[in-house]
Scaffold this motif. Structure first.
Motif: not given
Length: 280
Positions: A50-54, A92-95, A99-106
Protein backbone atom coordinates in the motif's frame (compact mmCIF):
# COMPACT_ATOMS: atom_id res chain seq x y z
CA UNK A 1 -14.56 18.85 -7.23
CA UNK A 2 -16.56 18.21 -10.40
CA UNK A 3 -18.93 15.30 -10.76
CA UNK A 4 -16.64 13.40 -13.14
CA UNK A 5 -13.64 13.77 -10.84
CA UNK A 6 -15.69 12.68 -7.83
CA UNK A 7 -16.93 9.63 -9.71
CA UNK A 8 -13.38 8.76 -10.76
CA UNK A 9 -12.16 9.05 -7.18
CA UNK A 10 -15.00 6.89 -5.84
CA UNK A 11 -14.35 4.29 -8.54
CA UNK A 12 -10.68 4.20 -7.61
CA UNK A 13 -11.41 3.66 -3.93
CA UNK A 14 -13.94 0.95 -4.80
CA UNK A 15 -11.40 -0.93 -6.91
CA UNK A 16 -8.80 -0.67 -4.15
CA UNK A 17 -11.32 -1.93 -1.59
CA UNK A 18 -12.25 -4.90 -3.76
CA UNK A 19 -8.59 -5.69 -4.32
CA UNK A 20 -7.92 -5.61 -0.59
CA UNK A 21 -10.81 -7.99 0.05
CA UNK A 22 -9.75 -10.46 -2.65
CA UNK A 23 -6.04 -10.34 -1.83
CA UNK A 24 -6.22 -13.02 0.85
CA UNK A 25 -7.65 -15.63 -1.52
CA UNK A 26 -5.63 -14.70 -4.60
CA UNK A 27 -3.18 -17.32 -5.88
CA UNK A 28 -0.79 -14.47 -6.65
CA UNK A 29 -0.62 -13.37 -3.02
CA UNK A 30 0.80 -15.00 0.10
CA UNK A 31 -1.28 -17.96 1.37
CA UNK A 32 -3.73 -17.42 4.21
CA UNK A 33 -1.62 -17.13 7.39
CA UNK A 34 -2.13 -19.86 10.00
CA UNK A 35 0.21 -18.68 12.75
CA UNK A 36 0.77 -15.37 14.59
CA UNK A 37 4.13 -14.90 12.84
CA UNK A 38 2.64 -15.64 9.41
CA UNK A 39 -0.13 -13.10 10.11
CA UNK A 40 2.40 -10.42 11.00
CA UNK A 41 4.39 -11.19 7.84
CA UNK A 42 1.23 -10.94 5.75
CA UNK A 43 0.13 -7.65 7.36
CA UNK A 44 3.54 -6.05 6.86
CA UNK A 45 3.67 -7.32 3.29
CA UNK A 46 0.32 -5.65 2.55
CA UNK A 47 1.34 -2.46 4.35
CA UNK A 48 4.50 -2.22 2.22
CA UNK A 49 2.48 -2.74 -0.96
CA UNK A 50 0.00 0.00 0.00
CA UNK A 51 2.86 2.40 0.79
CA UNK A 52 4.45 1.63 -2.58
CA UNK A 53 1.09 2.19 -4.30
CA UNK A 54 0.61 5.58 -2.63
CA UNK A 55 4.17 6.64 -3.56
CA UNK A 56 3.65 5.42 -7.14
CA UNK A 57 0.39 7.36 -7.53
CA UNK A 58 1.86 10.46 -5.90
CA UNK A 59 5.09 10.55 -7.93
CA UNK A 60 3.65 9.63 -11.31
CA UNK A 61 0.52 11.69 -10.68
CA UNK A 62 2.54 14.86 -10.07
CA UNK A 63 4.88 14.02 -12.95
CA UNK A 64 2.01 13.37 -15.37
CA UNK A 65 0.17 16.51 -14.29
CA UNK A 66 3.32 18.60 -14.70
CA UNK A 67 4.08 17.21 -18.14
CA UNK A 68 0.57 17.82 -19.44
CA UNK A 69 -0.27 21.07 -17.67
CA UNK A 70 3.07 22.81 -18.15
CA UNK A 71 3.97 21.70 -21.64
CA UNK A 72 5.64 24.09 -24.04
CA UNK A 73 2.79 23.96 -26.55
CA UNK A 74 0.49 25.84 -24.18
CA UNK A 75 2.97 28.61 -23.58
CA UNK A 76 4.84 27.55 -20.43
CA UNK A 77 8.55 28.24 -20.21
CA UNK A 78 11.04 26.10 -18.32
CA UNK A 79 11.91 27.38 -14.85
CA UNK A 80 15.52 28.26 -14.13
CA UNK A 81 16.57 27.44 -10.56
CA UNK A 82 19.35 25.50 -8.84
CA UNK A 83 18.06 24.03 -5.60
CA UNK A 84 15.67 24.42 -2.70
CA UNK A 85 16.86 23.54 0.80
CA UNK A 86 13.29 23.16 2.03
CA UNK A 87 12.36 20.69 -0.73
CA UNK A 88 15.55 18.69 -0.22
CA UNK A 89 14.82 18.49 3.51
CA UNK A 90 11.27 17.29 2.83
CA UNK A 91 12.18 14.59 0.34
CA UNK A 92 14.88 13.32 2.70
CA UNK A 93 12.75 13.37 5.85
CA UNK A 94 9.65 11.69 4.41
CA UNK A 95 11.47 8.52 3.19
CA UNK A 96 13.25 8.24 6.55
CA UNK A 97 9.93 8.39 8.41
CA UNK A 98 8.43 5.80 6.04
CA UNK A 99 11.37 3.43 6.55
CA UNK A 100 11.18 3.80 10.33
CA UNK A 101 7.43 3.14 10.28
CA UNK A 102 8.04 -0.03 8.24
CA UNK A 103 11.09 -1.26 10.14
CA UNK A 104 9.59 -0.95 13.63
CA UNK A 105 6.96 -3.73 13.29
CA UNK A 106 9.34 -5.77 11.10
CA UNK A 107 12.01 -5.72 13.82
CA UNK A 108 9.48 -6.82 16.45
CA UNK A 109 8.43 -9.71 14.21
CA UNK A 110 12.02 -10.84 13.59
CA UNK A 111 12.72 -10.82 17.35
CA UNK A 112 9.59 -12.86 17.98
CA UNK A 113 10.52 -15.30 15.20
CA UNK A 114 13.81 -16.04 16.95
CA UNK A 115 12.22 -16.84 20.32
CA UNK A 116 12.13 -20.65 20.19
CA UNK A 117 12.16 -21.07 23.98
CA UNK A 118 9.57 -23.08 25.95
CA UNK A 119 8.58 -25.29 23.02
CA UNK A 120 6.05 -28.07 23.64
CA UNK A 121 7.38 -30.31 20.86
CA UNK A 122 10.82 -30.22 19.24
CA UNK A 123 11.40 -31.84 15.84
CA UNK A 124 14.69 -32.12 14.00
CA UNK A 125 14.39 -31.77 10.21
CA UNK A 126 17.35 -32.98 8.16
CA UNK A 127 17.63 -32.23 4.47
CA UNK A 128 18.94 -34.87 2.08
CA UNK A 129 19.23 -35.05 -1.69
CA UNK A 130 16.29 -35.24 -2.18
CA UNK A 131 14.04 -35.86 0.82
CA UNK A 132 13.58 -34.86 4.45
CA UNK A 133 14.29 -36.82 7.60
CA UNK A 134 12.36 -36.05 10.80
CA UNK A 135 13.23 -36.92 14.41
CA UNK A 136 10.89 -36.04 17.28
CA UNK A 137 13.43 -35.31 20.00
CA UNK A 138 11.41 -33.62 22.76
CA UNK A 139 7.81 -33.56 23.93
CA UNK A 140 4.94 -35.89 23.08
CA UNK A 141 6.12 -38.15 20.29
CA UNK A 142 9.74 -38.24 21.44
CA UNK A 143 11.61 -41.04 19.71
CA UNK A 144 9.57 -41.06 16.48
CA UNK A 145 11.74 -40.93 13.34
CA UNK A 146 10.97 -41.26 9.66
CA UNK A 147 11.88 -40.11 6.17
CA UNK A 148 9.52 -38.03 4.06
CA UNK A 149 9.74 -38.38 0.28
CA UNK A 150 7.77 -37.20 -2.72
CA UNK A 151 4.84 -39.54 -3.40
CA UNK A 152 3.66 -38.14 -6.75
CA UNK A 153 3.41 -41.10 -9.20
CA UNK A 154 6.10 -41.26 -11.85
CA UNK A 155 3.53 -41.46 -14.65
CA UNK A 156 2.29 -37.98 -13.67
CA UNK A 157 5.83 -36.64 -13.64
CA UNK A 158 6.43 -38.09 -17.10
CA UNK A 159 3.15 -36.56 -18.37
CA UNK A 160 1.69 -40.02 -18.97
CA UNK A 161 -1.24 -39.46 -16.61
CA UNK A 162 -3.43 -36.58 -15.47
CA UNK A 163 -1.70 -34.57 -12.76
CA UNK A 164 -3.33 -34.68 -9.33
CA UNK A 165 -4.47 -31.71 -7.28
CA UNK A 166 -1.33 -31.82 -5.12
CA UNK A 167 1.10 -32.53 -7.94
CA UNK A 168 4.67 -32.52 -6.59
CA UNK A 169 3.32 -31.43 -3.19
CA UNK A 170 2.44 -34.77 -1.55
CA UNK A 171 4.69 -37.02 0.51
CA UNK A 172 4.60 -40.55 1.85
CA UNK A 173 5.05 -39.44 5.48
CA UNK A 174 3.73 -36.14 6.76
CA UNK A 175 5.05 -34.14 9.69
CA UNK A 176 2.24 -34.37 12.24
CA UNK A 177 1.85 -31.86 15.09
CA UNK A 178 -0.92 -30.95 17.56
CA UNK A 179 -3.00 -27.77 17.57
CA UNK A 180 -2.33 -25.09 20.15
CA UNK A 181 1.23 -26.23 20.88
CA UNK A 182 4.49 -24.40 20.25
CA UNK A 183 6.47 -26.49 17.77
CA UNK A 184 10.21 -25.94 17.49
CA UNK A 185 11.91 -27.12 14.29
CA UNK A 186 15.67 -27.74 14.35
CA UNK A 187 17.05 -27.66 10.81
CA UNK A 188 20.25 -29.09 9.40
CA UNK A 189 21.39 -30.93 6.27
CA UNK A 190 23.32 -34.07 5.49
CA UNK A 191 24.90 -33.05 2.17
CA UNK A 192 24.23 -29.60 0.64
CA UNK A 193 22.29 -26.54 1.72
CA UNK A 194 18.51 -26.98 1.74
CA UNK A 195 15.75 -24.73 3.13
CA UNK A 196 12.65 -25.72 5.11
CA UNK A 197 9.81 -23.45 3.91
CA UNK A 198 6.09 -23.61 4.73
CA UNK A 199 4.55 -20.22 3.78
CA UNK A 200 1.25 -20.62 5.64
CA UNK A 201 3.17 -21.21 8.88
CA UNK A 202 5.52 -18.26 8.37
CA UNK A 203 8.61 -20.49 8.52
CA UNK A 204 11.57 -20.35 6.14
CA UNK A 205 15.01 -21.32 7.36
CA UNK A 206 18.13 -22.63 5.65
CA UNK A 207 19.25 -26.15 6.55
CA UNK A 208 23.07 -26.09 6.44
CA UNK A 209 25.41 -29.09 6.82
CA UNK A 210 27.27 -28.92 10.13
CA UNK A 211 24.96 -26.25 11.60
CA UNK A 212 21.70 -26.28 13.54
CA UNK A 213 19.20 -23.52 12.75
CA UNK A 214 15.80 -23.30 14.42
CA UNK A 215 12.35 -21.80 14.00
CA UNK A 216 8.95 -22.25 15.55
CA UNK A 217 5.24 -22.14 14.82
CA UNK A 218 1.95 -22.58 16.64
CA UNK A 219 -1.22 -23.45 14.73
CA UNK A 220 -4.70 -23.27 16.22
CA UNK A 221 -6.65 -24.74 13.32
CA UNK A 222 -6.36 -28.36 12.11
CA UNK A 223 -5.37 -28.73 8.49
CA UNK A 224 -2.71 -29.70 5.99
CA UNK A 225 -0.11 -27.08 5.10
CA UNK A 226 2.37 -27.54 2.26
CA UNK A 227 5.79 -26.17 1.52
CA UNK A 228 8.96 -26.97 -0.39
CA UNK A 229 12.71 -26.87 -0.22
CA UNK A 230 13.54 -23.25 -1.02
CA UNK A 231 17.26 -23.56 -1.71
CA UNK A 232 18.55 -24.91 -5.01
CA UNK A 233 20.07 -28.24 -3.97
CA UNK A 234 20.57 -30.25 -7.14
CA UNK A 235 18.74 -31.79 -10.06
CA UNK A 236 15.72 -32.93 -8.01
CA UNK A 237 15.38 -29.77 -5.95
CA UNK A 238 11.75 -29.43 -7.06
CA UNK A 239 10.96 -32.95 -5.86
CA UNK A 240 11.31 -32.60 -2.08
CA UNK A 241 8.07 -31.08 -0.76
CA UNK A 242 7.15 -30.51 2.88
CA UNK A 243 3.72 -31.41 4.25
CA UNK A 244 2.69 -30.51 7.80
CA UNK A 245 -0.55 -32.00 9.13
CA UNK A 246 -1.98 -30.31 12.21
CA UNK A 247 -4.31 -32.47 14.32
CA UNK A 248 -6.47 -31.96 17.37
CA UNK A 249 -4.66 -33.05 20.52
CA UNK A 250 -6.67 -36.28 20.91
CA UNK A 251 -5.98 -37.40 17.34
CA UNK A 252 -2.33 -36.44 17.69
CA UNK A 253 -2.00 -38.62 20.78
CA UNK A 254 -3.50 -41.52 18.82
CA UNK A 255 -1.06 -40.92 15.96
CA UNK A 256 1.89 -40.92 18.38
CA UNK A 257 0.72 -44.22 19.92
CA UNK A 258 0.38 -45.82 16.47
CA UNK A 259 3.83 -44.61 15.34
CA UNK A 260 5.49 -45.80 18.54
CA UNK A 261 3.73 -49.17 18.27
CA UNK A 262 4.90 -49.54 14.67
CA UNK A 263 8.45 -48.64 15.66
CA UNK A 264 8.40 -51.20 18.50
CA UNK A 265 7.11 -53.89 16.15
CA UNK A 266 9.88 -53.07 13.70
CA UNK A 267 12.53 -53.41 16.41
CA UNK A 268 11.10 -56.77 17.50
CA UNK A 269 11.02 -58.07 13.91
CA UNK A 270 14.62 -56.96 13.34
CA UNK A 271 15.73 -58.71 16.53
CA UNK A 272 14.00 -61.94 15.47
CA UNK A 273 15.65 -61.85 12.05
CA UNK A 274 19.08 -61.27 13.59
CA UNK A 275 18.48 -64.07 16.12
CA UNK A 276 17.42 -66.47 13.37
CA UNK A 277 20.45 -65.56 11.25
CA UNK A 278 22.73 -66.22 14.21
CA UNK A 279 21.35 -69.70 14.71
CA UNK A 280 21.90 -70.55 11.05
Amino acid sequence: MSGSKLMAALSGFTVLGLYSGMAMSSKYNLPEPQTPIAQQIYDQHMMALWICLVIFIGVFGVMGYSIIKHRKSVGYKAANFHHSTAIEFIWTTIPILILVAMSWPATKTVIEMKDTSEADVTIKATGYQWMWGYDYIQGEGEGISFYSQLSTPQDQIRNEATKGQDYLLEVNNRVVVPTGKKIRILMTANDVIHAWWVPALGVKQDAIPGYIRDAWFKVEKPGVYRGQCAELCGKEHGFMPIVVEVMEQEKYTQWVAEMQKSASAGVVNTALVEQSSGKN
